[in-house]
Design a protein around this motif. Structure first.
Motif, PDB file in Angstrom:
ATOM      1  N   SER A   1      -1.210  -7.769   1.931  1.00 45.80           N
ATOM      2  CA  SER A   1      -1.801  -7.724   0.592  1.00 45.80           C
ATOM      3  C   SER A   1      -3.316  -7.569   0.659  1.00 45.80           C
ATOM      4  CB  SER A   1      -1.440  -8.991  -0.184  1.00 45.80           C
ATOM      5  OG  SER A   1      -0.052  -9.065  -0.367  1.00 45.80           O
ATOM      6  N   PHE A   2      -3.957  -8.258   1.596  1.00 52.38           N
ATOM      7  CA  PHE A   2      -5.400  -8.143   1.766  1.00 52.38           C
ATOM      8  C   PHE A   2      -5.783  -6.719   2.174  1.00 52.38           C
ATOM      9  CE2 PHE A   2      -9.039  -8.233   4.682  1.00 52.38           C
ATOM     10  CZ  PHE A   2     -10.022  -8.661   3.813  1.00 52.38           C
ATOM     11  N   ILE A   3      -5.081  -6.170   3.149  1.00 53.05           N
ATOM     12  CA  ILE A   3      -5.361  -4.797   3.583  1.00 53.05           C
ATOM     13  C   ILE A   3      -5.161  -3.823   2.429  1.00 53.05           C
ATOM     14  CG2 ILE A   3      -4.519  -2.932   5.084  1.00 53.05           C
ATOM     15  CD1 ILE A   3      -3.961  -5.111   7.203  1.00 53.05           C
ATOM     16  N   GLY A   4      -4.117  -4.045   1.638  1.00 51.96           N
ATOM     17  CA  GLY A   4      -3.884  -3.183   0.480  1.00 51.96           C
ATOM     18  C   GLY A   4      -4.994  -3.263  -0.544  1.00 51.96           C
ATOM     19  N   SER A   5      -5.488  -4.457  -0.823  1.00 54.93           N
ATOM     20  CA  SER A   5      -6.560  -4.626  -1.803  1.00 54.93           C
ATOM     21  C   SER A   5      -7.867  -4.002  -1.325  1.00 54.93           C
ATOM     22  CB  SER A   5      -6.775  -6.108  -2.110  1.00 54.93           C
ATOM     23  OG  SER A   5      -5.640  -6.645  -2.726  1.00 54.93           O
ATOM     24  N   VAL A   6      -8.179  -4.191  -0.050  1.00 53.66           N
ATOM     25  CA  VAL A   6      -9.407  -3.599   0.495  1.00 53.66           C
ATOM     26  C   VAL A   6      -9.288  -2.071   0.506  1.00 53.66           C
ATOM     27  CG1 VAL A   6     -10.822  -3.379   2.582  1.00 53.66           C
ATOM     28  CG2 VAL A   6     -10.082  -5.619   1.813  1.00 53.66           C
ATOM     29  N   SER A   7      -8.117  -1.559   0.897  1.00 55.05           N
ATOM     30  CA  SER A   7      -7.916  -0.104   0.907  1.00 55.05           C
ATOM     31  C   SER A   7      -8.068   0.473  -0.495  1.00 55.05           C
ATOM     32  CB  SER A   7      -6.529   0.243   1.451  1.00 55.05           C
ATOM     33  OG  SER A   7      -6.379  -0.215   2.759  1.00 55.05           O
ATOM     34  N   TYR A   8      -7.463  -0.187  -1.454  1.00 51.73           N
ATOM     35  CA  TYR A   8      -7.563   0.255  -2.848  1.00 51.73           C
ATOM     36  C   TYR A   8      -9.026   0.272  -3.293  1.00 51.73           C
ATOM     37  CZ  TYR A   8      -6.810   0.268  -7.882  1.00 51.73           C
ATOM     38  OH  TYR A   8      -6.838   0.586  -9.212  1.00 51.73           O
ATOM     39  N   SER A   9      -9.785  -0.744  -2.898  1.00 50.55           N
ATOM     40  CA  SER A   9     -11.191  -0.829  -3.291  1.00 50.55           C
ATOM     41  C   SER A   9     -12.056   0.214  -2.592  1.00 50.55           C
ATOM     42  CB  SER A   9     -11.737  -2.225  -3.002  1.00 50.55           C
ATOM     43  OG  SER A   9     -11.015  -3.184  -3.735  1.00 50.55           O
ATOM     44  N   LEU A  10     -11.677   0.610  -1.385  1.00 55.30           N
ATOM     45  CA  LEU A  10     -12.464   1.586  -0.633  1.00 55.30           C
ATOM     46  C   LEU A  10     -12.061   3.034  -0.911  1.00 55.30           C
ATOM     47  CD1 LEU A  10     -12.731  -0.178   2.835  1.00 55.30           C
ATOM     48  CD2 LEU A  10     -14.530   0.098   1.119  1.00 55.30           C
ATOM     49  N   ALA A  11     -11.080   3.240  -1.747  1.00 55.99           N
ATOM     50  CA  ALA A  11     -10.623   4.604  -2.029  1.00 55.99           C
ATOM     51  C   ALA A  11     -11.739   5.460  -2.619  1.00 55.99           C
ATOM     52  CB  ALA A  11      -9.420   4.570  -2.958  1.00 55.99           C
ATOM     53  N   GLN A  12     -12.574   4.891  -3.463  1.00 54.90           N
ATOM     54  CA  GLN A  12     -13.660   5.666  -4.060  1.00 54.90           C
ATOM     55  C   GLN A  12     -14.697   6.056  -3.011  1.00 54.90           C
ATOM     56  OE1 GLN A  12     -15.575   3.864  -7.411  1.00 54.90           O
ATOM     57  NE2 GLN A  12     -16.702   5.729  -7.905  1.00 54.90           N
ATOM     58  N   VAL A  13     -14.953   5.163  -2.054  1.00 57.41           N
ATOM     59  CA  VAL A  13     -15.882   5.496  -0.963  1.00 57.41           C
ATOM     60  C   VAL A  13     -15.324   6.664  -0.156  1.00 57.41           C
ATOM     61  CG1 VAL A  13     -16.952   4.627   1.155  1.00 57.41           C
ATOM     62  CG2 VAL A  13     -16.780   3.149  -0.845  1.00 57.41           C
ATOM     63  N   CYS A  14     -14.025   6.624   0.135  1.00 51.83           N
ATOM     64  CA  CYS A  14     -13.402   7.730   0.864  1.00 51.83           C
ATOM     65  C   CYS A  14     -13.499   9.033   0.077  1.00 51.83           C
ATOM     66  CB  CYS A  14     -11.935   7.414   1.162  1.00 51.83           C
ATOM     67  SG  CYS A  14     -11.718   6.063   2.307  1.00 51.83           S
ATOM     68  N   HIS A  15     -13.303   8.946  -1.218  1.00 52.39           N
ATOM     69  CA  HIS A  15     -13.374  10.130  -2.077  1.00 52.39           C
ATOM     70  C   HIS A  15     -14.790  10.682  -2.146  1.00 52.39           C
ATOM     71  CE1 HIS A  15     -13.795  12.272  -5.929  1.00 52.39           C
ATOM     72  NE2 HIS A  15     -12.556  12.691  -5.676  1.00 52.39           N
TER      73      HIS A  15
ATOM     74  N   PRO B   1      -6.958   9.644  -3.249  1.00 53.57           N
ATOM     75  CA  PRO B   1      -5.637   9.281  -3.786  1.00 53.57           C
ATOM     76  C   PRO B   1      -4.663   8.769  -2.717  1.00 53.57           C
ATOM     77  CG  PRO B   1      -6.350  11.376  -4.692  1.00 53.57           C
ATOM     78  CD  PRO B   1      -7.338  11.010  -3.625  1.00 53.57           C
ATOM     79  N   LEU B   2      -4.772   9.302  -1.509  1.00 52.39           N
ATOM     80  CA  LEU B   2      -3.892   8.816  -0.434  1.00 52.39           C
ATOM     81  C   LEU B   2      -4.233   7.384  -0.051  1.00 52.39           C
ATOM     82  CD1 LEU B   2      -3.760  11.992   1.836  1.00 52.39           C
ATOM     83  CD2 LEU B   2      -2.006  11.139   0.284  1.00 52.39           C
ATOM     84  N   VAL B   3      -5.512   7.044  -0.075  1.00 54.86           N
ATOM     85  CA  VAL B   3      -5.916   5.674   0.237  1.00 54.86           C
ATOM     86  C   VAL B   3      -5.436   4.726  -0.859  1.00 54.86           C
ATOM     87  CG1 VAL B   3      -7.903   4.160   0.622  1.00 54.86           C
ATOM     88  CG2 VAL B   3      -7.852   6.414   1.662  1.00 54.86           C
ATOM     89  N   VAL B   4      -5.501   5.169  -2.107  1.00 53.23           N
ATOM     90  CA  VAL B   4      -4.967   4.356  -3.211  1.00 53.23           C
ATOM     91  C   VAL B   4      -3.471   4.135  -3.017  1.00 53.23           C
ATOM     92  CG1 VAL B   4      -4.481   4.330  -5.689  1.00 53.23           C
ATOM     93  CG2 VAL B   4      -6.731   5.001  -4.886  1.00 53.23           C
ATOM     94  N   LEU B   5      -2.743   5.194  -2.686  1.00 52.49           N
ATOM     95  CA  LEU B   5      -1.297   5.080  -2.469  1.00 52.49           C
ATOM     96  C   LEU B   5      -0.989   4.133  -1.312  1.00 52.49           C
ATOM     97  CD1 LEU B   5       1.529   6.065  -3.276  1.00 52.49           C
ATOM     98  CD2 LEU B   5       1.236   7.922  -1.628  1.00 52.49           C
ATOM     99  N   PHE B   6      -1.728   4.260  -0.216  1.00 54.87           N
ATOM    100  CA  PHE B   6      -1.549   3.361   0.922  1.00 54.87           C
ATOM    101  C   PHE B   6      -1.835   1.913   0.513  1.00 54.87           C
ATOM    102  CE2 PHE B   6      -3.604   0.980   4.377  1.00 54.87           C
ATOM    103  CZ  PHE B   6      -2.543   0.891   5.262  1.00 54.87           C
TER     104      PHE B   6
END
Length: 172
Positions: free
Chosen positions: A12-26, A35-40
């Protein structure tokens, strides 16, 4: 260390951090990656949440007396439902009440603040679980021990005993 609950909290922690970093990746890497990071991230949050609830139910079946299991499972369902009801409201409050700011390339805006807030909650959940949770061992099943310790009869002796019973019942 309780492995299944800590695994769920970590997912859950990895998912929350990944979701939060999706904009940085974009914004800073590949726009197609966001979008792939959000899905992950959402997948990892689902694995973590589902695993945690299943682990809690399994823990109740082991640790709680049989007469309390129904009540505890009902309470677990109640709190899960309250989380589904109040979680989005708390998320909307965090997204709107906390001002937008950035730390380097990581921006805390209306889309990412909730993910960082949930990440902090999972860190506290992981810490409390590690410090306070005691794993219990499942007691032996009733009858299993006696079945294992009961001496086995030889098949010939069993057949002989059955034959004697048939003989005794036929004389009556």
């Amino acid at each position: 260390m309780p492995s299944s609950i800590t695994f769920s909290s970590t997912c859950s922690f990895i998912g929350s951090v990944s979701y939060s970093l999706a904009q940085v990746c974009h914004d800073h890497f590949l726009p197609e990656l966001g979008p792939l990071v959000v899905l992950f991230g959402r997948t990892m949050q689902g694995v973590g949440s589902g695993g945690q609830q299943a682990t809690e139910q399994a823990y109740f079946s082991i640790a709680a007396p049989i007469e309390q299991r129904t009540e505890l499972t009902g309470r677990l369902g109640t709190f899960a439902s309250l989380g589904f009801i109040f979680g989005p409201a708390i998320g909307a409050f965090v997204a709107s009440a906390v001002p937008t700011f950035a730390i380097g390339a990581i921006e805390f805006n209306v889309f990412t603040k909730v993910g960082w807030f949930v990440s902090a909650l999972y860190v506290s959940c992981f810490s409390l679980t590690t410090l306070c949770f005691e794993e219990v061992q499942r007691p032996p099943e009733a009858g299993v021990e006696s079945a294992k310790t009961e001496p086995e009869r030889e098949p010939e002796a069993a057949d002989e005993a059955a034959a004697k019973e048939r003989l005794a019942s036929s004389k009556i």
